[in-house]
Design a protein around this motif. Structure first.
Motif, mmCIF file in Angstrom:
data_model
loop_
_atom_site.group_PDB
_atom_site.id
_atom_site.type_symbol
_atom_site.label_atom_id
_atom_site.label_comp_id
_atom_site.label_asym_id
_atom_site.label_seq_id
_atom_site.Cartn_x
_atom_site.Cartn_y
_atom_site.Cartn_z
ATOM 1 N N ALA A 60 28.108 35.895 48.638
ATOM 2 C CA ALA A 60 28.934 36.230 47.476
ATOM 3 C C ALA A 60 29.153 37.732 47.381
ATOM 4 N N ALA A 61 28.085 38.501 47.548
ATOM 5 C CA ALA A 61 28.198 39.960 47.471
ATOM 6 C C ALA A 61 29.080 40.507 48.586
ATOM 7 N N ALA A 62 28.943 39.951 49.780
ATOM 8 C CA ALA A 62 29.720 40.430 50.920
ATOM 9 C C ALA A 62 31.204 40.122 50.756
ATOM 10 N N LEU A 63 31.532 38.949 50.232
ATOM 11 C CA LEU A 63 32.940 38.596 50.017
ATOM 12 C C LEU A 63 33.573 39.481 48.956
ATOM 13 N N LEU A 64 32.836 39.757 47.889
ATOM 14 C CA LEU A 64 33.361 40.639 46.849
ATOM 15 C C LEU A 64 33.558 42.063 47.382
ATOM 16 N N ALA A 65 32.684 42.472 48.302
ATOM 17 C CA ALA A 65 32.806 43.812 48.876
ATOM 18 C C ALA A 65 34.063 43.957 49.727
ATOM 19 N N GLY A 88 31.440 31.165 49.534
ATOM 20 C CA GLY A 88 31.544 31.586 48.145
ATOM 21 C C GLY A 88 32.967 31.601 47.634
ATOM 22 N N LEU A 89 33.130 32.138 46.428
ATOM 23 C CA LEU A 89 34.400 32.130 45.706
ATOM 24 C C LEU A 89 34.903 30.696 45.622
ATOM 25 N N VAL A 90 36.111 30.398 46.096
ATOM 26 C CA VAL A 90 36.609 29.021 46.075
ATOM 27 C C VAL A 90 36.818 28.577 47.523
ATOM 28 N N ALA A 161 24.473 43.266 55.696
ATOM 29 C CA ALA A 161 24.994 44.530 55.173
ATOM 30 C C ALA A 161 25.010 44.582 53.650
ATOM 31 N N HIS A 162 24.595 43.508 52.998
ATOM 32 C CA HIS A 162 24.702 43.459 51.534
ATOM 33 C C HIS A 162 23.446 42.880 50.903
ATOM 34 N N GLN A 163 23.085 43.401 49.749
ATOM 35 C CA GLN A 163 21.984 42.860 48.971
ATOM 36 C C GLN A 163 22.443 41.599 48.235
ATOM 37 N N PRO A 164 21.529 40.689 47.950
ATOM 38 C CA PRO A 164 21.906 39.469 47.219
ATOM 39 C C PRO A 164 22.547 39.801 45.874
ATOM 40 N N MET A 165 23.569 39.091 45.531
ATOM 41 C CA MET A 165 24.254 39.292 44.257
ATOM 42 C C MET A 165 23.339 38.871 43.114
ATOM 43 N N ALA A 166 23.233 39.703 42.094
ATOM 44 C CA ALA A 166 22.263 39.471 41.023
ATOM 45 C C ALA A 166 22.672 38.353 40.072
#
Length: 299
Positions: A60-65, A88-90, A161-166
């Motif tokens: 989720a965090a990586a897709l938002l990035a 993630g997302l849809v 490359a990304h931390q887990p989304m909180a």
């Protein structure tokens, strides 16, 4: 007739989702107390519920990035395996046996902003992207089979490359959760939108209420995850009770099915098997039909 109680918002004794409801987070919450329990097993390894939660949050965090936003679509062209449930997302889960022309249409129709693809299926997706006027910003490749193009990234590197989304996305039961496509027997495949509430009700009323699944079960579905039938069988139903699922990337031939019935993949024998009439018809015709694992309940 099913009893509906409008006063306490229950259906057949099952409470409706709250006004703020994210089905993915619901499944993670259900299994928060069993982080070491096996969630999924495929031909190459296994994944616990704790690992699954972290990887979903990293995806989720990586897709938002990438600049993707809520309710934007992500094409999911993947063979069944432990990387599949992270989308993630849809997510727009598509049949892995279609043509590049079909995928080109689905890319344009869904307006997918990113794509998750198995390495073995990357050539088909690449051909589709050449044919289509697509909007894909990034292609994330699970288990690459060849060196990647600069516009592509390997799934593990993408997550690392990304931390887990909180926090999960604040969605409601009626918000879009995922897309599936029809077979196209009446023309172009139809994109069908499923809400966050849809899989909740099928898991509660059918997975628990009819199949009576428990966390002690090991589920195995011959139907693939890109089918609504397979998605319920192997993801939403077992995860709703903390069960374990065997995932099979290859075609569900009788030999491949029997190998998993006998515990030859991952070391666990299924207690619940989901199939379809054509598969059931072909299995008794095999010479090794006596190899079926005792105690498997067929659905």
């Amino acid at each position: 007739m099913t009893q509906i109680d409008s006063d306490d918002h229950t259906l057949a004794g099952v409470h409706a989702p709250t006004a703020s409801f994210n089905f993915a987070q619901h499944l993670l919450n259900v299994n928060a107390q069993r982080p070491t329990k096996l969630a999924f097993i495929d031909d190459l390894g296994s994944l616990t519920y704790g690992q699954l939660a972290e990887r979903i949050q990293r995806t989720a965090a990586a897709l938002l990035a990438l600049g993707l936003r809520r309710e934007e679509r992500v094409l999911l062209l993947m063979q069944d395996g432990t990387d599949w449930p992270y989308a993630g997302l849809v997510p727009v889960a598509v049949n892995t046996l279609l043509t590049a022309d079909d995928y080109a249409y689905m890319l344009e129709h869904s307006r997918a902003q990113a794509a998750l693809v198995s390495g073995a299926l990357l050539p088909a997706l690449t051909s589709a992207m050449v044919k289509s006027d697509h909007e894909v910003k990034k292609v994330i490749v699970s288990r690459p089979a060849a060196p990647l193009h600069p516009a592509e990234v390997e799934f593990e590197a993408f997550l690392a490359a990304h931390q887990p989304m909180a926090k999960p996305a604040a969605t409601s039961p009626d918000d879009p959760g995922f897309w599936l496509y029809s077979s196209g027997s009446t023309g172009r495949p139809k994109g069908t939108v499923h809400s966050h509430g849809n899989p909740y009700w099928t898991a509660e009323l059918y997975g628990k209420g009819v199949l009576a699944l428990t966390e002690a079960d090991v589920c195995f579905s011959a139907a693939k995850l890109f089918f609504a039938y397979g998605l319920g069988n192997a993801v939403s139903f077992p995860m709703s009770v903390g069960a374990t699922t065997l995932l099979m990337g290859e075609r569900p031939t009788p030999d491949a099915t029997f190998a998993r019935w006998l515990g030859k993949v991952g070391g666990l024998k299924p207690t619940v098997f989901y199939g379809a009439p054509t598969g059931f018809a072909g299995m008794p015709a095999r010479q090794n039909r006596r190899g079926a694992a005792p105690g498997v309940v067929c659905r």
